[in-house]
Structure formats: C-alpha cells, structure tokens
Design a protein around this motif. Structure first.
Motif, short mmCIF file in Angstrom:
data_model
loop_
_atom_site.label_atom_id
_atom_site.label_comp_id
_atom_site.label_asym_id
_atom_site.label_seq_id
_atom_site.Cartn_x
_atom_site.Cartn_y
_atom_site.Cartn_z
N ASP A 332 34.54 41.22 17.85
CA ASP A 332 33.24 41.45 17.07
C ASP A 332 32.41 40.41 16.75
N ASP A 333 33.21 39.12 16.64
CA ASP A 333 32.25 37.90 16.16
C ASP A 333 31.38 37.49 17.53
N ASN A 334 32.22 37.47 18.54
CA ASN A 334 31.66 37.16 19.77
C ASN A 334 30.46 37.98 20.04
N PHE A 335 30.77 39.21 19.90
CA PHE A 335 29.59 40.06 20.10
C PHE A 335 28.45 39.99 19.39
N MET A 336 28.59 39.67 18.24
CA MET A 336 27.48 38.88 17.26
C MET A 336 26.81 38.07 17.66
N VAL A 337 27.30 37.04 18.29
CA VAL A 337 26.70 35.77 19.14
C VAL A 337 26.07 36.42 20.26
N LEU A 338 26.62 37.12 21.07
CA LEU A 338 25.76 37.77 22.08
C LEU A 338 24.82 38.39 22.03
N ASP A 339 24.85 39.23 20.73
CA ASP A 339 23.60 40.00 20.09
C ASP A 339 22.48 39.16 19.91
#
Length: 563
Positions: A332-339
C-alpha cells in the motif's frame, strides 16, 4: 541497414555486417577505472553486448581476430595495454528456475557454474579429467575452489552478466527464500566469498559484473567487498544505451528513404525511448538501446509508418515481470508512491546504493529500486534528495497499465479493457465521447470511500488517463506545455493509426459541498479556459480537433463540447 535487435554476440554483430554503435571507448575507460567493477543498468539496455565486446577484446584466444573485429572501432585504433592478454571466464545467471523451491534453485545455480567452468577448461585446453572433476564437486563454492587450483598461474578475467536476474524474481515472490539464499551462510554469498579469495590471491586478475538492481550487492559485497560500483558515476552515464547524436545517425537512413523531417522523427523517438539519467547531475539523457533498435527494425518502409506497437512485446513482458517487485515491502505504501508519481509527475528520495532487507524496506528503498529498473529517472537534486520522474512514454504506458491493476485490486473492482477499447474507437472515429464517460462514471462510483475521501481534480484526471492508456490508438499528452499553457489532456494522432478526430479534454472538479452554484462556476470557467486554448497557435493548427470540458464532483460527470 541490418539492425542487431536482440543480438548480444559482438562477433556476430561485427562479422555479419550489422549496424554497431561504437561504445568500445568505454572499455578503455573501464580498464582505467579499476580491477573489480560493477555496472548496473535497466533491462534491454545493451549491457550484454558490451560484455561480449570485452570478451572478444581481452580473450587471448581471439587475438588473431582482433583486426577483423576491432579494426574500424575506437579500440582498434587506440588499443590498451591489456588487449588479447587474458583467459576469459564468462558467467551469466538468466537461466535459473526460481519458482520451484530451494533445491531446484541450488541445483540450477550449481549447473550454471559448472557449465561456465567446463567451457573455460575446454576452450583453453585443460585435460578432460578436470571437466569431469567439476561435476563431482558437491557445491558451487567447492567447484570454484577446484577450478582455481587447476588454473593456478593463469591470468583470468571474470565477466558476470545478469548477476541478479534470478534474485530479482525470487525477491518479488519470496523474501524469506531470498534471504536464505543471499544472506549469511547462503550459497550465493559463499560463492562470492570464493571469488574474493581468488582476487586476493591473484587467481582472478580482473572482474566486471553487470545487472539491473543492487538488491544483491549487500549479499555479494559482504563476501566480495572490493568491487567498485560505477553505476551512478558521471563518467559512465552513457556507457550503454544511445546518445542523442547516435540515435540521429541511426535514423538518417529512414529520413532519406521516406523524406521525413529529421527533427520531428527524432522528437518522436525521444518522447518514446529517451529520458534516462544514471548520474543525477548529468546534462545529457540516454535512450534505451533495444527500444530504438526495435523501432528501426520494425519501421514500415513500405508506407513509412511507425511500428505497431511502439514497444516490443518481449520488452513489455520483461518490464511486466519486474512490476511484480512493486509488492516488496508494504504494497500500500508503494502504491501511494506510484499514485504520487503519476498524479504529480515526480517523487523525491535518497537514492540507495545497496539494500539491506534485514533493516526493512521503506519509501526511499522502493523509489531507488524502481529507478534502477528504469521506471523512473533522476531529473535533479534537491536538499531532500534526488527528484525522480517517469523518463518516457513507454514507461508512462506501463505505469498506467499497472496502476489500473492496483486500482482494481485495492477497490475490488473490474474495469473492462474491451469496453475501453470500444469507447476510444467511438471517440476516434465518431467523435463520440459518451461511451468513455460512461466507463469513467462507472469507475468513479466503484471507487472505495477511502480513495474517494481524497478525490480532487488530479485524481479524476488520473482515472481518465488510466482508462485511455489501456489502448494505444492515441499519443496522450498530459499537461504538456503548449505556448506556455497546459491543457489537461491532448489525444493526438500517431503513426501508424489513422483517426478521424483528435481531442483536447479539460477537466474541472467541483466539490459537492459547493452545490449547484459551484458546479456552474466551474463549468463556465472551464469553457472559457478551453476557448482560450483553442486560440493558441500550436493548437489552432491541429487538424480535425474536437475540444471538450468534463466537470465532475467525483461521482457524476457532465460533458460540454466546446468545439
């Protein structure tokens, strides 16, 4: 013009008359840089061809071929003192099974080591008994120890290609197995400890290692701590990949044959395949070599049109597999970076030179990892670290395709690619935006409350871009500077596709708390903004252009056709 797309054997490329961009001056620079070197670059960048050139240049077995292979190249005209002076041991680790457990992994690793050692012993005339003895050794570490005993006194150059190929896959799938294999007491670390001993005793005179990421460097250099990592060194920013002038030279035959505008062609190739920096302060960016060669090989000379698709499926598959590494650490933290990256266009992090997974895996680690893989590239330095952005259109497409997958996973929703394809077709051929808006509204309504809580104009735009990037009909520009203005989305015709309509789309977000008055204010402001864009010289000359305003509050969408 013979294009060496997919070829990594230097002798084959030269002797069979393929086009070769001369990078041999970097072999001389590497020779001067040190004895035990590491160079990391993204997949499909030309590392293997560089290593192959080094093998033929340094191998004493090919000294009679030197003039034929290097005579017309930089090194042929400026040979170094070490040319044709080594017995070369070549290893590469791309053929190791990673999904069948520890035992199969250990077996395959040992087999790759044994085959490389046996090939060396056979090539340089060692007794047949030594080849058989390699098979009897019980471990990769003992195989190496035996090899160094029987080759004592030889002058050996060790080249290792794709040192981390199998490790990247393991890390994405099974962190525990990765630590078992690469960590203290693991067979990979023991293997590199043997190499360290061999360099200290002079059994290996020089060593050069290539790979993609530094995920194994902690394991590798704990056993082999004398290697120098040149991956982020300014002198080697352009050691692999193509420079702008090199690409311009490769494109010239197409310009001549099809009477193309050379600046426009180079600009297109730059948007698709350029944008990489490996030294954060580098002025010049680098093109992905294999992507450029794919374009050249698949350019349609019959009608002078671009390849379809613009990215080879094999390369897309490679990067698709690497995307699995986005699940390392906190997904989920990685997704926030992607977002953050696709919403704001850049992210900031302290770039890592090594990873220590025993100490965790945080935001800086994740951004550094995707930078090594080529998904982002540094554009500048700030006090907080390096600032990274998506390097080119190819990576942008892959990001939005992955973003759709993550969006569906996080919100337990499904977005139909077929429905999107039909919607974009209606937009391109019938000037009908309504099917696309229907898909957009359905996706907005399915988004979870968690994602909707942070909804704003940027998030609505990212959702629309995510839908559009699932097809390859248009060249998509998002907030691209045009006469010092920044239209939200431009959908432009691109070769080889022919469309009846191009599009300018502006988005406005109206907060639900602002009510109908707020909605109408946003609507009027958006119409005026679009009308202003249509007066810009670079937009006014665009043929068959439709202009749209989309107003949304995160749930509903109103469409206004301005032109």
């Amino acid at each position: 013009m013979k294009i060496p797309y997919g070829l990594s054997n230097f002798k084959q490329v030269i002797s069979e008359g393929y086009v070769y961009v001369d990078k041999t001056d970097y072999i001389a620079k590497l020779e001067a840089a040190g004895r035990h070197l590491i160079l990391l670059r993204p997949r499909r960048f030309g590392k293997s061809l560089l290593l192959s050139a080094m093998e033929y240049y340094y191998d004493i077995a090919y000294q009679d071929d030197f003039e034929a292979l290097f005579g017309n190249l930089y090194l042929g005209k400026h040979p170094t003192p070490l040319k044709s002076s080594y017995q070369v041991l070549f290893m590469e680790f791309s053929g190791i099974a990673t999904g069948q457990g520890f035992e199969r992994l250990y077996e395959d690793f040992g087999r790759e080591i044994a085959q490389a050692l046996q090939k060396f012993l056979s090539r340089y005339g060692y007794p047949e008994s030594t080849l058989a003895a390699i098979e009897r050794e019980p471990s990769p570490q003992s195989q190496m120890k035996y090899f160094f005993r029987v080759t004592e006194g030889s002058k050996i150059l060790l080249l290792i290609d794709e040192y981390d190929h199998f490790a990247n896959t393991i890390l994405a799938d099974d962190l525990k197995l990765f630590q078992q294999v690469m960590g203290k007491g693991g067979f990979v670390r023991s293997f590199y400890e043997t190499l360290k001993t061999a360099t200290q005793r002079g059994a290996i005179d020089r060593l050069f290692v290539t790979g993609v990421t530094p995920i194994m460097l902690d394991s590798m250099t704990s056993g082999f701590n004398i290697g120098e990592n040149l991956s982020l060194h300014e002198d080697f920013n352009e050691a692999v990949g193509f420079t702008r002038s090199e690409v311009a030279g490769l494109l010239q035959p197409l310009v001549d044959a099809c009477q193309l505008d050379p600046d426009a062609l180079l600009a297109d190739i730059t948007r698709w395949y350029n944008g990489y920096r490996f030294y954060p302060k580098a002025i010049d960016t680098v093109f992905n070599a294999n992507m450029v060669l794919y374009f050249l090989k698949n350019f349609r000379r019959r009608d002078c049109s671009y390849p379809d698709p613009m990215l080879d499926e094999n390369i897309a598959s490679d990067y698709g597999k690497i995307l699995g590494m986005f699940s390392i650490g906190n997904r989920d933290d990685n997704f926030m970076v992607l977002d953050d990256l696709i919403t704001n266009g850049e992210v900031t992090a302290q770039q890592r030179r090594k990873f220590d997974f025993d100490k965790g895996f945080g935001r800086d680690d994740f951004i550094s990892l995707v930078a090594y893989m080529g998904f982002v590239s540094p554009i500048k330095k700030s006090l907080a670290g390096e600032v990274f952005s998506i390097p080119n259109y190819v990576m942008q497409e892959l990001y939005f395709q992955y973003f759709k997958v993550e969006l569906e996973r996080r919100n337990q929703m499904t977005i139909s690619n077929q429905a999107i394809a039909f919607a974009v077709e209606a937009l391109a051929l019938q000037d009908d935006i309504q099917p696309l808006v229907v898909e957009m509204v359905q996706a907005l309504q399915l988004l979870s409350n968690r994602d909707a809580m942070g909804m704003d104009e940027k998030h609505v735009k990212v959702l629309l871009l995510t839908l559009l990037y699932q097809t390859s009909v248009y060249f998509i520009q998002s907030e691209r500077e045009i006469n010092r203005k920044y239209p939200d989305i431009m959908l432009l015709e691109r070769s080889p596709f022919v469309v009846d309509h191009q599009h300018l789309i502006e988005l406005k977000y109206s907060k639900q708390t602002d009510g109908e008055a707020g909605w109408q204010a946003k609507r009027q402001a958006g119409i005026e903004q679009v009308q202003g864009y249509l007066q810009l010289p670079n937009i006014a000359v665009l043929p068959k252009l439709s202009a749209w305003l989309l107003v949304s509050d995160g749930v509903r969408v109103e469409v206004v056709k301005v032109r």
